[in-house]
Design an enzyme around this catalytic site. Structure first.
Site, PDB file in Angstrom:
ATOM      1  N   ASP A  52       0.820  -1.223   0.204  1.00 40.49           N
ATOM      2  CA  ASP A  52       0.121  -0.137   0.126  1.00 40.49           C
ATOM      3  C   ASP A  52       0.892   1.350   0.023  1.00 40.49           C
ATOM      4  OD1 ASP A  52      -2.361   1.717   0.254  1.00 40.49           O
ATOM      5  OD2 ASP A  52      -1.916   1.872   2.305  1.00 40.49           O
ATOM      6  N   SER A  53       0.457   2.407  -0.293  1.00 44.01           N
ATOM      7  CA  SER A  53       1.064   3.740  -0.292  1.00 44.01           C
ATOM      8  C   SER A  53       1.640   3.913   1.214  1.00 44.01           C
ATOM      9  CB  SER A  53       0.165   4.781  -0.780  1.00 44.01           C
ATOM     10  OG  SER A  53      -1.045   4.775   0.022  1.00 44.01           O
ATOM     11  N   CYS A  66      -4.247  -1.175  -2.078  1.00 41.70           N
ATOM     12  CA  CYS A  66      -4.156   0.367  -2.289  1.00 41.70           C
ATOM     13  C   CYS A  66      -5.097   0.566  -3.416  1.00 41.70           C
ATOM     14  CB  CYS A  66      -2.840   0.785  -2.820  1.00 41.70           C
ATOM     15  SG  CYS A  66      -2.585   2.419  -3.132  1.00 41.70           S
ATOM     16  N   GLU A  92      -4.707   9.337   9.345  1.00 43.78           N
ATOM     17  CA  GLU A  92      -3.356   9.445   9.502  1.00 43.78           C
ATOM     18  C   GLU A  92      -2.829  10.251  10.511  1.00 43.78           C
ATOM     19  OE1 GLU A  92      -0.346   8.081   7.206  1.00 43.78           O
ATOM     20  OE2 GLU A  92      -1.615   6.626   5.975  1.00 43.78           O
ATOM     21  N   CYS A  98     -10.917   3.436  -1.274  1.00 37.53           N
ATOM     22  CA  CYS A  98      -9.529   3.550  -0.637  1.00 37.53           C
ATOM     23  C   CYS A  98      -9.377   2.851   0.644  1.00 37.53           C
ATOM     24  CB  CYS A  98      -9.343   5.183  -0.405  1.00 37.53           C
ATOM     25  SG  CYS A  98      -8.079   5.201   0.674  1.00 37.53           S
ATOM     26  N   HIS A 137      -7.976   3.009   3.193  1.00 38.16           N
ATOM     27  CA  HIS A 137      -7.850   3.627   4.380  1.00 38.16           C
ATOM     28  C   HIS A 137      -9.517   3.963   5.196  1.00 38.16           C
ATOM     29  CE1 HIS A 137      -3.750   5.392   3.689  1.00 38.16           C
ATOM     30  NE2 HIS A 137      -3.710   5.693   5.008  1.00 38.16           N
TER      31      HIS A 137
END
Lengths: 266, 266
Positions: free
Chosen positions: B11-12, B74, B153, B186, B188
């Site tokens: 993932d990024s 991702c 994040e 996404c 996240h």
């Protein structure tokens, strides 16, 4: 060194354009190379080791463009990497800390001074240490504001309710500290200056880029010609929106003819 | 190919841990190498060229670890780089689009389907194209939500008023569309699942990682042993906070013994 022929300016992204804008407002005859590391922005949430590695590559790119001195238009790099960069490279390198702290101490009556910045900037305590070096009696409070850069880069207006609520959240941490001056320790933050000011109307907010640009003549032997400044713009990833925002808010820089660089090669 | 011995997941950053969490919940006996490109996160606001270059480096690192197949955890890479990666590398590489679209179509009664994701994901229209390939009558609406990743994040809780206001802002763009299903495009976003659900209680939100993990046995010849999964964690910058958040919200992954990699060398 004689008259400075070519000045390099860099930032993790495009927040440094606020610094460039101030420099171009107060000086003429400059030949500037601006580099924004847009492929790896933001720096402020990364470790010091990674930020330093990135900053060294940024400097090497500017050297390849023939600059004779470098101005770090990035709070995170200025506060975390200036000693390492000065050690690794022989050309003059100037950050925003010193000018920002001097301006804050001139502005503050009570010597109770706040600093807002990225996580890496606040963790470094670099502004706070410099303030106390210059004025041992000063008291300082640092508050990290990690959401400001993403808000600005993603086009949230300064008066957007989400921006307002975030500003309120972060600034409320100064409650009871009685600060009369707050250093905007990240070069993105001048985009939010009005909102910050509205939330704390009695506090002076210090624009470190402006502070730096005033004293630039003392740091470097600048050209004395009246010709317009010439700026070349480089980024590591193409414009994905923020450049439009920069153009809308800045008056002394054009940010046109932007060229792309593969920064990994430096 | 015989039984898959070692699976690579990347993932990024660390959003892909939500995918890994689902995979570990529904499978046993796996040997997984997870890589999060935390030195260059986020990918979603960068250009396709830059994202592809980064993704190729991520794959080369996983290859150096002896993986036999790769799962792109991702949304941004899955939607922008899967054809390029499949062309450049010979091992099997699977993204999250197909599983996400299949799950959305199973869930949707009206075939009016929304997609939320990063700017790059929404611009790619990859989810929307795949949905219409699978179901030509379906109608789709894509909404970019660039502030979600920075909010998560930077530790803003799902019920934080700033998170709530941002969720409300983005989801209000679906007003009048009458969608009954929204793909969280996404990886996240499952961190915000409850908040998203509260704002649109009648809509089914699709977790693409969960959708993918259900069908993993159809994609790969997985080990049939009942031994616990073994995961090695690698990042390109050390933990600067998000890992703590991941550990708090995820139940099936440990995210311990994280090792650092210089991804520029791959």
């Amino acid at each position: 060194m004689g008259t400075l022929k070519r000045l390099g300016v860099f930032d993790s992204g495009l927040g440094g354009l606020t610094v460039l804008n101030e420099i171009c407002k107060y000086n003429t005859g400059l030949d500037v190379v601006y580099f924004g590391d847009t492929a790896r922005v933001p720096y402020g949430s990364r470790t010091v080791e990674t930020i330093t590695r990135y900053a060294e590559q940024d400097v090497r790119f500017l050297l390849s463009q023939g600059v004779e001195a470098i101005l770090i238009a990035c709070g995170t790099v200025s506060t975390n990497c200036l000693p390492a960069l000065t050690k690794s490279f022989s050309l003059p390198i100037v950050g925003v800390i010193d000018a920002g702290c001097q301006a804050a101490l001139r502005s503050s009556r009570t010597k109770r001074i706040g600093v807002i910045g990225t996580r890496a900037t606040i963790n470094s305590r670099a502004y706070e240490h410099r303030i106390r070096e210059l004025c041992p009696d000063a008291q300082t409070w640092g508050v990290e504001c990690p959401l400001f850069v993403p808000l600005i880069e993603n086009g949230f207006a300064p008066d957007d309710p989400i921006t307002e609520l975030t500003v309120d959240r972060y600034l409320s941490q100064f409650k009871g500290a009685g600060v009369d001056t707050i250093i905007m320790g990240c070069t993105h933050y001048p985009f939010l200056a009005k909102t910050l000011q509205n939330h704390m109307p009695d506090v002076s907010f210090i624009n470190v880029g402006k502070a730096l640009s005033y004293g630039l003549k003392e740091q470097f032997d600048l050209p004395r010609t009246q010709t317009p400044n010439r700026v070349s713009y480089f980024v590591s990833d193409e414009d994905t929106g923020f450049l439009d925002i920069a153009r809308r808010y800045l008056d002394a820089v054009q940010a046109d003819n932007v060229q792309k660089v593969n920064i990994d090669q430096f």
